[in-house]
Design a protein around this motif. Structure first.
Motif, short mmCIF file in Angstrom:
data_model
loop_
_atom_site.label_atom_id
_atom_site.label_comp_id
_atom_site.label_asym_id
_atom_site.label_seq_id
_atom_site.Cartn_x
_atom_site.Cartn_y
_atom_site.Cartn_z
N GLY A 111 0.78 -1.22 0.00
CA GLY A 111 0.00 0.00 0.00
C GLY A 111 0.81 1.27 0.00
O GLY A 111 0.26 2.36 0.24
N CYS A 178 1.32 8.32 6.73
CA CYS A 178 0.10 7.52 6.65
C CYS A 178 -0.85 7.86 7.79
O CYS A 178 -2.07 7.78 7.64
CB CYS A 178 0.44 6.03 6.68
SG CYS A 178 1.23 5.44 5.18
N TYR A 337 -7.17 -4.45 3.98
CA TYR A 337 -5.93 -3.69 4.09
C TYR A 337 -6.05 -2.33 3.43
O TYR A 337 -5.49 -1.34 3.92
CB TYR A 337 -4.77 -4.48 3.46
CG TYR A 337 -3.42 -3.83 3.66
CD1 TYR A 337 -2.75 -3.98 4.86
CD2 TYR A 337 -2.83 -3.08 2.66
CE1 TYR A 337 -1.51 -3.38 5.06
CE2 TYR A 337 -1.60 -2.48 2.85
CZ TYR A 337 -0.94 -2.64 4.05
OH TYR A 337 0.28 -2.04 4.25
N ASP A 338 -6.79 -2.25 2.34
CA ASP A 338 -6.96 -0.98 1.65
C ASP A 338 -7.72 0.03 2.51
O ASP A 338 -7.53 1.24 2.36
CB ASP A 338 -7.70 -1.18 0.32
CG ASP A 338 -6.84 -1.83 -0.73
OD1 ASP A 338 -5.61 -1.83 -0.56
OD2 ASP A 338 -7.39 -2.36 -1.70
N ARG A 341 -4.88 -0.04 7.26
CA ARG A 341 -3.67 -0.84 7.19
C ARG A 341 -3.42 -1.62 8.47
O ARG A 341 -3.06 -2.81 8.44
CB ARG A 341 -2.45 0.04 6.89
CG ARG A 341 -2.39 0.52 5.47
CD ARG A 341 -1.22 1.46 5.22
NE ARG A 341 0.07 0.80 5.28
CZ ARG A 341 1.22 1.38 4.99
NH1 ARG A 341 1.25 2.66 4.64
NH2 ARG A 341 2.36 0.72 5.06
N LEU A 361 -2.07 -9.67 3.88
CA LEU A 361 -2.91 -8.49 3.70
C LEU A 361 -4.32 -8.97 3.43
O LEU A 361 -4.57 -9.73 2.48
CB LEU A 361 -2.40 -7.66 2.52
CG LEU A 361 -0.90 -7.33 2.49
CD1 LEU A 361 -0.56 -6.53 1.26
CD2 LEU A 361 -0.50 -6.61 3.75
#
Length: 363
Positions: A111, A178, A337-338, A341, A361
């Motif tokens: 990601g 992030c 996961y998208d 995270r 993931l």
């Protein structure tokens, strides 16, 4: 962009492409805060990653520096799992190394959407612009320079007058952490420690806000119990906060006498993660031994561990990426996961050696 959020960087580059020289240049030209191996939260067992810390007037940086040896992909995956951005080192005389392409694939899988290629050793080709042609860096932002002489690392230098783009440092300072992006997501808070209250005080639950934000009055669900309550106080270093956002380490005090334990997940009551007894995952295999299809492993998810059985669509050996199904012995509460995270990632651990052998993931 908040200067209080350190930017976590992963690095990748073929042997001899100048990764060590580049990191050394950054540390030498800027203020080195700390240089250590290991000790980062969430680091997988048995992984050899050094963390270099430096800062500018605009922000702080943490660089995950994976040593170049046969377990480099394993270490890169550990370093990239929590990274905000990646720097790829490319020797202008050799081009992008095949192994580096693999590392880029892993980074994209994890990601990481902020990537820059530093085309190094431009001094060896007389800083000739034509040398950049044919490097096959399509889709990547490329910054030409010389880590050895410092061109386009921190200062521009005079040799690359034809290049009008940013220096590497300027590009890194423009990237977003992030945690800044995660603040817009649903609340996810993994309980790491339960404090023992003093007389007359309430019990606190310490951990890190992985996603979203939390303040007094936020309605939450404590998982796996499923109990709903509201947050009464948000504390940090003994002081009460108005709000905590993704990336903050705080203690939460809950109302109604609701309790929680280490490993529990405190989540947004209106947008909780889903409970899963089986998972479909993309699996990066890191173990020296191939995946034992149908074998028993330990799955680490946030602060919780459970036994599990892992099956893949095909054979998985070291550094392979494939699709797998994980049957959990105890349910977990996950997001894709998208979406988030922190709660969409897991680590597969060998039960006998306690070594990380896979990164999963959730799909």
């Amino acid at each position: 962009m908040s200067a209080t959020r350190p930017l976590r960087l992963a690095t990748a580059g073929g042997a001899g492409h100048g990764k060590t020289t580049l990191i050394g240049r950054l540390l030498r030209d800027l203020s080195l805060l700390k240089d250590g191996r290991g000790g980062e939260r969430g680091e997988s067992p048995g992984v050899d990653v050094a963390y270099r810390y430096f800062a500018t007037a605009k922000r702080r940086f943490i660089v995950a520096d994976s040593p170049q040896h046969e377990q480099y992909a394993r270490n890169l995956t550990s370093g990239a799992a929590n990274a905000d951005a990646m720097v790829l080192l490319v020797d202008v005389t050799k081009g992008l190394a095949p192994a580096t392409r693999r590392h880029l694939e892993v980074a994209r899988l994890l990601g990481i959407r902020q990537t820059v290629a530093f085309v190094n050793k431009m001094d060896l080709v007389g800083y000739d612009r034509a040398a950049l042609q044919g490097l096959d860096l399509e889709g990547l932002e490329a910054i030409p320079g010389s880590a050895l002489h410092g061109d386009m690392v921190v200062a521009r230098g005079a040799a690359l007058h034809w290049y009008k783009g940013p220096t590497l440092l300027e590009r890194l300072e423009s990237f977003r952490a992030c945690s800044e992006q995660a603040a817009a997501g649903p609340l996810r808070f993994s309980v790491q420690l339960v404090s023992r209250p003093l007389a007359g005080q309430s019990r606190g639950y310490a951990g890190r806000v992985e996603s979203g934000c939390v303040l007094a009055g936020t309605r939450v669900r404590v998982l796996p119990a499923g109990t709903q309550t509201v947050v009464r106080k948000v504390l940090a270093h003994g002081s009460e906060l108005d709000i905590a956002v993704a990336g903050d380490t705080v203690s939460l005090v809950l109302a109604d006498g609701v309790g929680a334990a280490r490993g529990d997940l405190i989540a947004d009551a209106a947008q909780p993660p889903r409970q899963a007894s089986a998972l479909e995952v993309t699996l990066v295999w890191l173990g020296d031994e191939p995946l034992r299809g149908g074998g028993r492993y330990v799955v680490q998810h946030a602060a919780r561990r459970t036994l599990a059985t892992v099956e893949s669509d095909g054979p998985l050996s070291a550094h392979d990426i494939g699709q797998a199904r994980i049957a959990l012995h105890a349910p977990l509460f996950v997001d894709t996961y998208d979406a988030v995270r922190a709660t969409g990632a897991l680590t597969v651990i060998d039960e006998t050696t306690d070594q990380a052998v896979g990164a999963g993931l959730v799909r």
